[in-house]
Design an enzyme around this catalytic site. Structure first.
Site, short mmCIF file in Angstrom:
data_model
loop_
_atom_site.label_atom_id
_atom_site.label_comp_id
_atom_site.label_asym_id
_atom_site.label_seq_id
_atom_site.Cartn_x
_atom_site.Cartn_y
_atom_site.Cartn_z
N LEU A 20 0.83 -1.21 0.00
CA LEU A 20 0.00 0.00 0.00
C LEU A 20 0.87 1.26 0.00
CD1 LEU A 20 -2.64 -1.20 2.60
CD2 LEU A 20 -3.01 -0.89 0.16
N LYS A 68 14.50 -5.91 5.67
CA LYS A 68 14.68 -4.84 6.68
C LYS A 68 16.00 -4.97 7.47
CE LYS A 68 9.86 -3.56 7.43
NZ LYS A 68 8.78 -3.36 8.38
N ASP A 104 8.90 2.49 11.68
CA ASP A 104 7.84 1.61 12.22
C ASP A 104 7.59 1.92 13.69
OD1 ASP A 104 7.17 0.13 9.96
OD2 ASP A 104 8.72 -1.36 10.30
N ALA A 131 8.18 -6.32 13.45
CA ALA A 131 7.36 -5.18 13.89
C ALA A 131 7.34 -5.10 15.41
CB ALA A 131 5.95 -5.31 13.33
N LYS A 155 12.02 -16.61 21.32
CA LYS A 155 12.20 -15.28 20.70
C LYS A 155 11.70 -14.18 21.64
CE LYS A 155 10.98 -14.80 16.30
NZ LYS A 155 10.14 -15.09 15.10
N ILE A 212 -1.86 -4.20 14.96
CA ILE A 212 -1.15 -3.60 13.82
C ILE A 212 -1.49 -4.29 12.51
CG2 ILE A 212 0.70 -2.86 15.37
CD1 ILE A 212 2.54 -4.79 13.76
N TYR A 214 -3.57 -4.88 9.37
CA TYR A 214 -4.50 -3.94 8.72
C TYR A 214 -5.35 -4.59 7.63
CZ TYR A 214 -0.37 -3.67 5.73
OH TYR A 214 0.71 -3.99 4.95
P1 NAP Z 1 7.41 -11.25 11.18
O1 NAP Z 1 8.74 -10.63 11.46
O2 NAP Z 1 7.32 -12.38 10.22
O3 NAP Z 1 6.82 -11.75 12.62
C1 NAP Z 1 5.60 -12.42 12.70
C2 NAP Z 1 5.18 -12.54 14.16
O4 NAP Z 1 3.85 -13.04 14.22
C3 NAP Z 1 6.04 -13.50 14.98
O5 NAP Z 1 6.06 -13.06 16.31
C4 NAP Z 1 5.24 -14.81 14.84
O6 NAP Z 1 5.49 -15.74 15.86
C5 NAP Z 1 3.85 -14.29 14.96
N1 NAP Z 1 2.80 -15.12 14.37
C6 NAP Z 1 2.55 -15.30 13.05
N2 NAP Z 1 1.46 -16.09 12.88
C7 NAP Z 1 1.00 -16.38 14.13
C8 NAP Z 1 -0.09 -17.16 14.63
N3 NAP Z 1 -0.95 -17.78 13.80
N4 NAP Z 1 -0.26 -17.24 15.96
C9 NAP Z 1 0.61 -16.62 16.81
N5 NAP Z 1 1.65 -15.87 16.40
C10 NAP Z 1 1.86 -15.77 15.07
O7 NAP Z 1 6.35 -10.18 10.67
P2 NAP Z 1 6.25 -8.62 11.06
O8 NAP Z 1 6.95 -7.80 10.05
O9 NAP Z 1 6.63 -8.48 12.50
O10 NAP Z 1 4.66 -8.36 10.85
C11 NAP Z 1 3.69 -8.88 11.75
C12 NAP Z 1 2.32 -8.36 11.35
O11 NAP Z 1 2.30 -6.94 11.49
C13 NAP Z 1 1.91 -8.61 9.89
O12 NAP Z 1 0.54 -8.90 9.85
C14 NAP Z 1 2.16 -7.29 9.19
O13 NAP Z 1 1.31 -7.07 8.09
C15 NAP Z 1 1.83 -6.31 10.30
N6 NAP Z 1 2.54 -5.02 10.19
C16 NAP Z 1 1.79 -3.89 10.22
C17 NAP Z 1 2.41 -2.67 10.13
C18 NAP Z 1 1.59 -1.44 10.15
O14 NAP Z 1 2.13 -0.37 9.83
N7 NAP Z 1 0.34 -1.49 10.53
C19 NAP Z 1 3.81 -2.59 10.03
C20 NAP Z 1 4.56 -3.77 10.03
C21 NAP Z 1 3.91 -5.00 10.12
P3 NAP Z 1 6.71 -16.80 15.72
O15 NAP Z 1 7.95 -16.06 16.14
O16 NAP Z 1 6.33 -17.88 16.62
O17 NAP Z 1 6.77 -17.21 14.26
#
Ligand code: NAP
Length: 269
Positions: A20, A68, A104, A131, A155, A212, A214
């Site tokens: 986006l 990143k 972020d 994030a 973690k 977070i 969206y």
């Molecule tokens: P990431 O580095 O891949 O981390 C994913 C996180 O989610 C890890 O802590 C993972 O746990 C956990 N997780 C994933 N699926 C899960 C489930 N079904 N049940 C429990 N925990 C689960 O991703 P990220 O960059 O941090 O992004 C995380 C989310 O934030 C995404 O949905 C992304 O779209 C959103 N986001 C939003 C913004 C915003 O501006 N609004 C900015 C950045 C990210 P494990 O360590 O156990 O795998």
């Protein structure tokens, strides 16, 4: 109008076609009257992409999954907080010198602080991915007391230890013991719209809940938090505010945040 003076910006990621960011930035640039364009670049080879930024004089780049952290060795300078987080989501090209930032954490904190004064608050942070890490560092800057839970517990232990926070198991014994809850995991993200890590019963109305995620905008966690009378903040707030912080780094000017939100809401709905 695109012409020989147009400054080029973009986002590097892979996959990136769902991003986006072009909506955030092209709308903001247009309203600010800037001769600039923002594109999405699906990058396969990061070293070559970085050469392209320098070689073509691309003025600013957003960095997203999976680059990143990988981008850091390619940069000439790193902002202090981005260095601590060890993640960069923004590059500014200052005359061929690439400087890395992380907006972020700024976006997440600004989103929270629109609704709650964070000073001295107890925050339950779900997640220990990229994030969550950025948000945890921001909460540290604000002096919050933070509890970190993650599906993969080690973690959460590592992140909590790094910041002097407390790790908690991702299970709730009938209570939350926090003023603010932040879901920084992908749980609840489309197509898993009916997933929430938090039992509805433990959402007390005094708790401010931010998700977070969206896509969808109203996640199951936020819908249930609303039903319980909690104040809620959706993922669009952080998304818009981290993007606005990028515009400010690149141009030195603040974009109209409400207009960015309108553009994003239209795109998401
Ligand atoms: P990431 O580095 O891949 O981390 C994913 C996180 O989610 C890890 O802590 C993972 O746990 C956990 N997780 C994933 N699926 C899960 C489930 N079904 N049940 C429990 N925990 C689960 O991703 P990220 O960059 O941090 O992004 C995380 C989310 O934030 C995404 O949905 C992304 O779209 C959103 N986001 C939003 C913004 C915003 O501006 N609004 C900015 C950045 C990210 P494990 O360590 O156990 O795998």
């Amino acid at each position: 109008m695109i012409n020989a003076e147009t400054q080029l910006y973009g986002v590097m990621g892979n996959p990136v076609r769902h991003s986006l960011s072009p909506i955030i930035h092209n709308g903001a640039f247009r309203r600010m009257g800037l001769n600039a364009a923002y594109l999405a670049f699906e990058v396969k080879n990061l070293a070559e992409a970085v050469s392209g930024i320098k070689g073509l004089g691309i003025r600013g780049v957003s960095v997203t999954i999976p680059f990143k952290t990988q981008i850091i060795p390619f940069l000439d300078q790193l902002d202090e907080v981005a260095g601590k987080i060890q993640a960069v989501n923004t590059i500014c090209n200052e005359g061929g010198k690439l400087i890395g930032y992380n907006t972020d954490w700024q976006g997440a904190l600004a989103a929270l602080e629109q609704k709650v004064d964070l000073e001295g608050k107890r925050v339950l942070l779900l997640g220990a991915g990229g994030a969550a890490r950025a948000i945890a560092f921001g909460l540290k800057v604000r002096g919050c007391q933070v509890f970190i839970c993650n599906r993969s517990p080690q973690k959460a232990v590592d992140l909590a230890n790094e910041l002097g926070f407390v790790h908690r198991p991702l299970s709730f014994n009938g209570r939350m013991d926090a003023d603010v809850l932040v879901n920084a995991t992908s749980a609840g993200m489309s197509p898993n719209d009916e997933e929430s890590l938090v039992p509805k019963e433990i959402l007390a109305k005094e708790v401010t809940v931010m998700d977070i995620v969206y896509k969808p905008l109203r996640t199951k966690l936020l819908r249930e938090a609303e039903e319980r009378g909690c104040q809620t903040i959706d993922g669009l707030e952080m998304l818009a505010l981290q993007g606005a912080a990028q515009v400010e780094i690149w141009t030195g000017k603040k974009p109209e945040i409400e207009k960015i939100k309108e553009d994003l809401r239209r795109a998401l709905e």
